[in-house]
Design a protein around this motif. Structure first.
Motif, PDB file in Angstrom:
ATOM      1  N   PHE A   1       8.554   3.777  -5.751  1.00 54.62           N
ATOM      2  CA  PHE A   1       7.840   2.281  -7.172  1.00 54.62           C
ATOM      3  C   PHE A   1       8.533   2.953  -8.827  1.00 54.62           C
ATOM      4  CE2 PHE A   1       5.176   0.486  -9.785  1.00 54.62           C
ATOM      5  CZ  PHE A   1       4.852  -0.876  -8.790  1.00 54.62           C
TER       6      PHE A   1
ATOM      7  N   VAL B   1       3.027   9.437  -2.383  1.00 56.31           N
ATOM      8  CA  VAL B   1       2.060   9.601  -3.946  1.00 56.31           C
ATOM      9  C   VAL B   1       2.135  11.141  -3.776  1.00 56.31           C
ATOM     10  CG1 VAL B   1      -0.513  10.015  -4.609  1.00 56.31           C
ATOM     11  CG2 VAL B   1       0.118   7.583  -3.525  1.00 56.31           C
ATOM     12  N   GLN B   2       2.567  11.952  -4.468  1.00 55.90           N
ATOM     13  CA  GLN B   2       3.636  13.242  -5.150  1.00 55.90           C
ATOM     14  C   GLN B   2       2.593  13.989  -6.235  1.00 55.90           C
ATOM     15  OE1 GLN B   2       7.387  13.069  -5.854  1.00 55.90           O
ATOM     16  NE2 GLN B   2       7.916  12.215  -2.939  1.00 55.90           N
ATOM     17  N   PRO B   3       2.204  15.506  -5.836  1.00 55.09           N
ATOM     18  CA  PRO B   3       1.139  16.228  -7.140  1.00 55.09           C
ATOM     19  C   PRO B   3       2.288  16.120  -7.969  1.00 55.09           C
ATOM     20  CG  PRO B   3       1.193  17.215  -4.893  1.00 55.09           C
ATOM     21  CD  PRO B   3       2.020  16.040  -4.508  1.00 55.09           C
TER      22      PRO B   3
ATOM     23  N   ARG C   1      -6.629  15.586 -10.926  1.00 52.04           N
ATOM     24  CA  ARG C   1      -5.983  16.169 -10.876  1.00 52.04           C
ATOM     25  C   ARG C   1      -4.468  14.922 -11.031  1.00 52.04           C
ATOM     26  NH1 ARG C   1      -8.455  19.497  -6.195  1.00 52.04           N
ATOM     27  NH2 ARG C   1      -8.162  18.034  -4.732  1.00 52.04           N
TER      28      ARG C   1
ATOM     29  N   MET D   1       5.124   5.965 -12.112  1.00 53.22           N
ATOM     30  CA  MET D   1       3.466   6.118 -12.232  1.00 53.22           C
ATOM     31  C   MET D   1       2.837   6.726 -12.379  1.00 53.22           C
ATOM     32  SD  MET D   1       2.283   2.288 -12.376  1.00 53.22           S
ATOM     33  CE  MET D   1       1.576   1.759 -11.799  1.00 53.22           C
ATOM     34  N   ARG D   2       2.045   7.482 -12.977  1.00 56.02           N
ATOM     35  CA  ARG D   2       1.541   8.281 -12.813  1.00 56.02           C
ATOM     36  C   ARG D   2      -0.315   7.423 -12.140  1.00 56.02           C
ATOM     37  NH1 ARG D   2       5.174   8.310 -16.816  1.00 56.02           N
ATOM     38  NH2 ARG D   2       6.456  10.910 -16.769  1.00 56.02           N
ATOM     39  N   ILE D   3      -0.897   8.867 -11.820  1.00 53.52           N
ATOM     40  CA  ILE D   3      -2.258   8.474 -11.028  1.00 53.52           C
ATOM     41  C   ILE D   3      -2.791   9.828 -11.413  1.00 53.52           C
ATOM     42  CG2 ILE D   3      -0.914   8.791  -8.876  1.00 53.52           C
ATOM     43  CD1 ILE D   3      -3.447   6.196  -8.078  1.00 53.52           C
ATOM     44  N   ARG D   4      -4.249   9.285 -11.514  1.00 51.98           N
ATOM     45  CA  ARG D   4      -5.355  10.764 -11.308  1.00 51.98           C
ATOM     46  C   ARG D   4      -6.087  10.302 -10.314  1.00 51.98           C
ATOM     47  NH1 ARG D   4      -6.538  12.372 -17.321  1.00 51.98           N
ATOM     48  NH2 ARG D   4      -4.516  13.850 -17.124  1.00 51.98           N
ATOM     49  N   ASP D   5      -6.516  11.381  -9.158  1.00 54.76           N
ATOM     50  CA  ASP D   5      -7.309  11.620  -8.212  1.00 54.76           C
ATOM     51  C   ASP D   5      -8.739  11.627  -8.510  1.00 54.76           C
ATOM     52  OD1 ASP D   5      -7.365  14.014  -7.955  1.00 54.76           O
ATOM     53  OD2 ASP D   5      -6.801  14.352  -5.786  1.00 54.76           O
TER      54      ASP D   5
ATOM     55  N   ASP E   1       8.007   1.575 -12.288  1.00 56.91           N
ATOM     56  CA  ASP E   1       6.993   0.395 -13.365  1.00 56.91           C
ATOM     57  C   ASP E   1       8.146  -0.232 -14.162  1.00 56.91           C
ATOM     58  OD1 ASP E   1       4.954  -0.922 -14.309  1.00 56.91           O
ATOM     59  OD2 ASP E   1       3.503   0.586 -15.248  1.00 56.91           O
TER      60      ASP E   1
ATOM     61  N   PHE F   1      -1.001  13.047 -10.456  1.00 52.94           N
ATOM     62  CA  PHE F   1      -0.284  12.669  -9.108  1.00 52.94           C
ATOM     63  C   PHE F   1       0.991  11.245 -10.220  1.00 52.94           C
ATOM     64  CE2 PHE F   1      -3.887  14.205  -6.993  1.00 52.94           C
ATOM     65  CZ  PHE F   1      -3.231  14.864  -6.001  1.00 52.94           C
TER      66      PHE F   1
ATOM     67  N   ILE G   1       3.406   7.813  -8.109  1.00 57.51           N
ATOM     68  CA  ILE G   1       4.296   6.988  -7.276  1.00 57.51           C
ATOM     69  C   ILE G   1       5.629   7.938  -7.175  1.00 57.51           C
ATOM     70  CG2 ILE G   1       3.965   5.335  -5.718  1.00 57.51           C
ATOM     71  CD1 ILE G   1       1.124   4.775  -7.595  1.00 57.51           C
TER      72      ILE G   1
ATOM     73  N   PRO H   1       7.828   5.591 -18.547  1.00 60.92           N
ATOM     74  CA  PRO H   1       6.822   4.878 -18.654  1.00 60.92           C
ATOM     75  C   PRO H   1       6.511   4.371 -17.256  1.00 60.92           C
ATOM     76  CG  PRO H   1       7.119   4.042 -20.551  1.00 60.92           C
ATOM     77  CD  PRO H   1       8.603   5.282 -20.505  1.00 60.92           C
ATOM     78  N   GLU H   2       8.375   4.473 -16.659  1.00 62.14           N
ATOM     79  CA  GLU H   2       8.372   3.775 -15.553  1.00 62.14           C
ATOM     80  C   GLU H   2       7.608   4.149 -14.302  1.00 62.14           C
ATOM     81  OE1 GLU H   2      11.017   4.415 -17.702  1.00 62.14           O
ATOM     82  OE2 GLU H   2      11.814   2.615 -18.329  1.00 62.14           O
TER      83      GLU H   2
END
Lengths: 581, 581
Positions: free
Chosen positions: B139, B74-76, B102, B94-98, B141, B104, B106, B91-92
């Motif tokens: 990862f 998991v990288q900022p 913020r 994967m974006r994520i919010r903590d 997607d 991040f 994958i 969209p390949e």
């Protein structure tokens, strides 16, 4: 390994945000590098430590009959919905949607996935017992990640899960793991304690934490110096005091205690021992309807001695509080006590409350509590005279040093520890939730009896450093040191004999299978020694021109205060004598 | 390992969604288990293969001087914003919010994080060259994850990144890696080809793919059987035809081709070779203003021979098309050609277009193309007579088998491959974007010259199976087999001598350091052999009562059509003779 082919990066100063010594030293020694809050890269030096930890864990897990697999980091939400944990787990669990809008979690643990594997793969009792484990990346979105690897967000955990046909077999599997954990922690070369932990609603004694002893540890560990008894503070029982309650000697009196809203303040003002005061903790429980709306609330008053701390785990076992509780609101407090918090007590209530009394408070006489009137306390309170004898008496508090050991073998002592492992009997909690069954010997489906067993692989090096360091840096146990031995030639560029001797000894140690690094960076001796003392390699051999001419090299263990001169011909034997068994 | 202490799970049938043989066999042999689309658990049998792949890669990377570290999964987002890839990656990624909102990602790859490490850690040219690598979870997607581990979403990649002071040193680092990759792929024991790949805008020849040869491979590999030449289809150059253009012999004529809108249809209708037809491909390019709005569009007509396929990589190098292009809309086509697609040609245009002609088309005479009139084509078209000589001539097509090799050593052949490795010279693309500099020998900051080097650790086993299997199951090369040898005692419960001999041989093989599994499950011989043939362990030793009485056991390599009787005393020597060097 030669240092020139490796990567060594040390810092004089620790980063400003490094609050604990392990975080400071791991950063300064170049073991880890921060990428974001609670997210670190394992630099080459640090990765070597992690790999050694992994190797020991893997060997002993295999030896104990567990089988390694790897479950995905990104897991579909469906399984987590089966157990209800998709909703129950708080924001620590990272949730994520894929491009098609499907929910996933980044695994904080893998009970759901492994139970799903078991219910598909373990079809008959003949396949049991089985223990699956993985060493894999986990993620927990801590609110306040800190202390480096001690409370990071991304970390590596070894998690194992046992599947058994019945409770007796599950308990045997648990004991096999508890034994393997002792061998693992013995091999790490750290001082640790296996302590009984609370096993929650499942009951029984099948929950132990493996705590690395360190003064800076977050956890309080209770143990009896005269016996095997050891438990974490949540679990350790405070025995009921022996002997009868003293007779009342004082009359009830209201005393002015302006602004003194805590027991220590009141005791200090009145010049009495803190142990004569009683603190009032006000909790509340709620009943809800099917829509989740609160239909009824009750207020509870807990009485503890002024010098004791409430133990939430124990409180949560009191009948009536065992379905969940919260601290009462100020409004609820004022409604029942007619007074703001800070001056509360069990006398002169406005509305009845459920009274729960700690075992120690139940045998007190002439005690002091709040008067339910701002800036006033009541002294000389006595059970049976000023208020009815308590009906609900329970162990509500944390033990303190000097309490009697539950096994009757003397007084308890308390030290600090860092939890790095946990073995836990789960029963059928997950197998029932996920309808995970096998065909039992009687031909009928039965739920798996499960256990789970974790080791914080990346937390272990941090715990080791908290236990073992000095003002110069880390002191690794041999088993998990990034290198076991460092060879330090002094200015080999100027003295070909030094370079030659160092190269020869390096080749000899490699041939012996000793994990050695040759520092061929050409650093000045002071800087070179400072680096290796910071990095904490346990054994150092220094080769200098003057010594060589006398047929000597120097050996120094990281814990030794000075180097020992050893005949060049004897150095291998000397080193072997100092290596951990 | 004894089978009873391991976990073996085989299936008779492949799952319905397993389209390719590797996916079918990995699932049936119990190597992997699907958790979600493109997300698999590595079961114990599969994990052993992955670990062997990792070990070979790690050994050779270390031997080549690369240093292992581990970067977070998991990288900022900040680093990805520095290079612009946070927005550019589709969209390949994967974006994520903590929990604090913020952003991040994958990690799909780690150029940003490793460049960030380099710009902090590698401060002087004296620390260069340096090559950092990791073996870590990635990862992507994928829109349509499929083919099991061939195109999964979560996978393990070995990614390495080299940092050098200048181009010459970077190219040397690249060659070191290219050599290490050859050793790695040699050790896997697979048939593979290192093929030149397109290196994009950076230019040069410093991009090679490592392709495992398999008839089912997604990639077309071009090679010359008479030389070292090998390239992927994107890269392989179609040489300009030798010799002059034939003279025109036919008159221009419009022919009726009702409903025949493709070159093969037209050639069939007219009874002429497909190679006399020319296909018209209509592209468009857009100019945009700062707000990203399209201010002007141009239309391009590409002419290729009817039996040739367009190569997008080559087209993207044509001046004017090298900033990006798209296929023209039907409206644009009708506006310029006065005709719907299917009957287009370069004659009788309504509006001028940019004409780009493939090398082969430029030397054609008497060719056939659309008449820009529905249901009509034009025959006997000739350059210089019916339309001007072409001014923009380029290599626009994929090579086909029989084309001349670019190195002049004969004709090209084409086979299929599965890309499992890639070595790539990056130049200063990332170091410039992230302002990653070191102090050069002249005391001035300079950008790192970088290279990146990947191996698909979890794809490799799938590629190996695509290459090496039969109707009974997988056939592993020794180096990456889950076990090298399987020992099959026949009904040892009935024959104590069989059990005794099997146990003794098992102990002997273990003592020799041979990776052996003893099948002590008590399965019937047929089921036992079927399992091991499915799983693909390369060497099998069968111990039966009758053979023992004759002083014999049976040896069979997974590729052998029958077992060989070997004297019990000779079996170790016989086995060693059959083990891969």
């Amino acid at each position: 390994m030669k240092a020139s082919q490796f990567f060594i990066s040390t810092l004089k100063e620790a980063p400003a945000d490094a609050e604990v010594v392990s975080h400071q030293l791991m950063t300064r020694a170049g073991l880890i590098k921060k990428l974001g809050a609670g997210i670190y890269s394992y630099m080459p030096m640090g990765l070597r430590v992690v790999r050694k930890v992994e190797a020991i864990v893997r060997e002993e897990m295999n030896r104990a009959g567990a089988v390694e697999l790897t479950m995905p980091v990104v897991q579909p939400a469906e399984l987590w919905q089966e157990t209800g944990r998709f909703d129950k787990m708080g924001p620590e669990m990272m949730r994520i949607r894929d491009r098609h809008g499907r929910d996933f979690v980044i695994q904080p643990t893998s009970e759901e996935v492994v139970t799903d594997i078991a219910r598909q793969e373990l079809r008959s009792y003949k396949q049991l017992p089985k223990n699956f484990y993985q060493i894999q990346t986990k993620f927990r979105d801590e609110r306040r990640p800190r202390f480096g690897l001690m409370r990071g967000r991304e970390f590596t955990m070894k998690d194992a899960y046992s599947f058994d046909r019945d409770q007796a077999s599950a308990k045997a599997s648990y004991q096999v793991m508890a034994g393997a954990y002792r061998r693992i922690f013995d091999r790490f070369g750290l001082t640790y304690r296996a302590v009984a932990a609370d096993s929650g609603a499942i009951g029984g004694d099948l929950s132990e934490e493996f705590q690395v002893i360190a003064a800076t540890g977050e956890d309080a560990i209770v143990y009896c110096p005269h016996s095997d008894y050891a438990a974490n503070i949540e679990k350790a029982e405070a025995l009921a005091p022996t002997g009868p309650r003293p007779a009342a000697t004082q009359a009830l009196a209201k005393v002015s205690t302006p602004g003194q809203s805590t027991c220590p303040d009141v005791a200090a003002l009145l010049g009495v021992p803190l142990a004569t005061t009683v603190k009032s903790l006000v909790l509340a429980t709620d009943e809800t309807n099917e829509a989740g709306e609160i239909t009824k609330s009750q207020v509870w008053l807990l009485l503890l001695r002024g010098d004791h701390d409430m133990n939430e785990i124990k409180v949560a076992k009191v009948p009536g509080l065992d379905k969940g509780f919260r601290f009462a609101t100020v409004a609820e407090v004022e409604q029942h006590f007619g007074c703001k918090p800070g001056y509360l007590g069990p006398l002169n209530l406005c509305q009845p409350v459920n009274l729960v009394v700690d075992r120690d408070v139940a045998v007190m006489a002439d005690w002091i509590c709040g008067a339910n009137e701002p800036d006033f306390h009541t002294t000389g309170v006595n059970w049976g005279r000023d208020l009815p004898e308590p009906t609900v008496v329970a162990d509500l508090r944390n033990v303190v040093a000097g309490d009697l050991s539950p096994d009757g073998q003397g007084e308890l002592a308390i030290e600090r520890g860092i939890e790095v492992g946990h073995v836990f009997y789960l029963g059928t909690k997950y197998s029932q939730a996920m309808n995970a069954t096998f065909l039992a010997e009687d031909g009928k489906p039965a739920f798996f009896e499960m256990g789970c067993y974790g080791i914080g692989i990346t937390r272990l090096p941090a715990a080791a450093i908290e236990q073992s360091h000095d003002e110069r840096g880390i002191i690794w146990p041999d088993a998990i040191a990034p290198f076991t031995v460092v060879l330090c030639p002094i200015t080999p560029d100027r003295f070909p004999a030094v370079k030659e001797a160092a190269d020869a000894l390096y080749a000899q140690l490699l041939a012996e299978g000793i994990d050695v690094i040759l520092d061929d960076r050409g650093e000045r001796p002071g800087a070179m020694f400072a680096d290796w003392e910071l990095i904490g390699v346990p054994h150092r051999i220094t080769i200098g021109d003057r010594g060589l001419k006398e047929g000597q090299v120097e050996y120094q263990h990281r814990r030794d205060s000075a180097a020992t001169k050893v005949a060049t011909a004897d150095i291998l034997a000397h080193l072997k004598g100092r290596l951990a068994a």
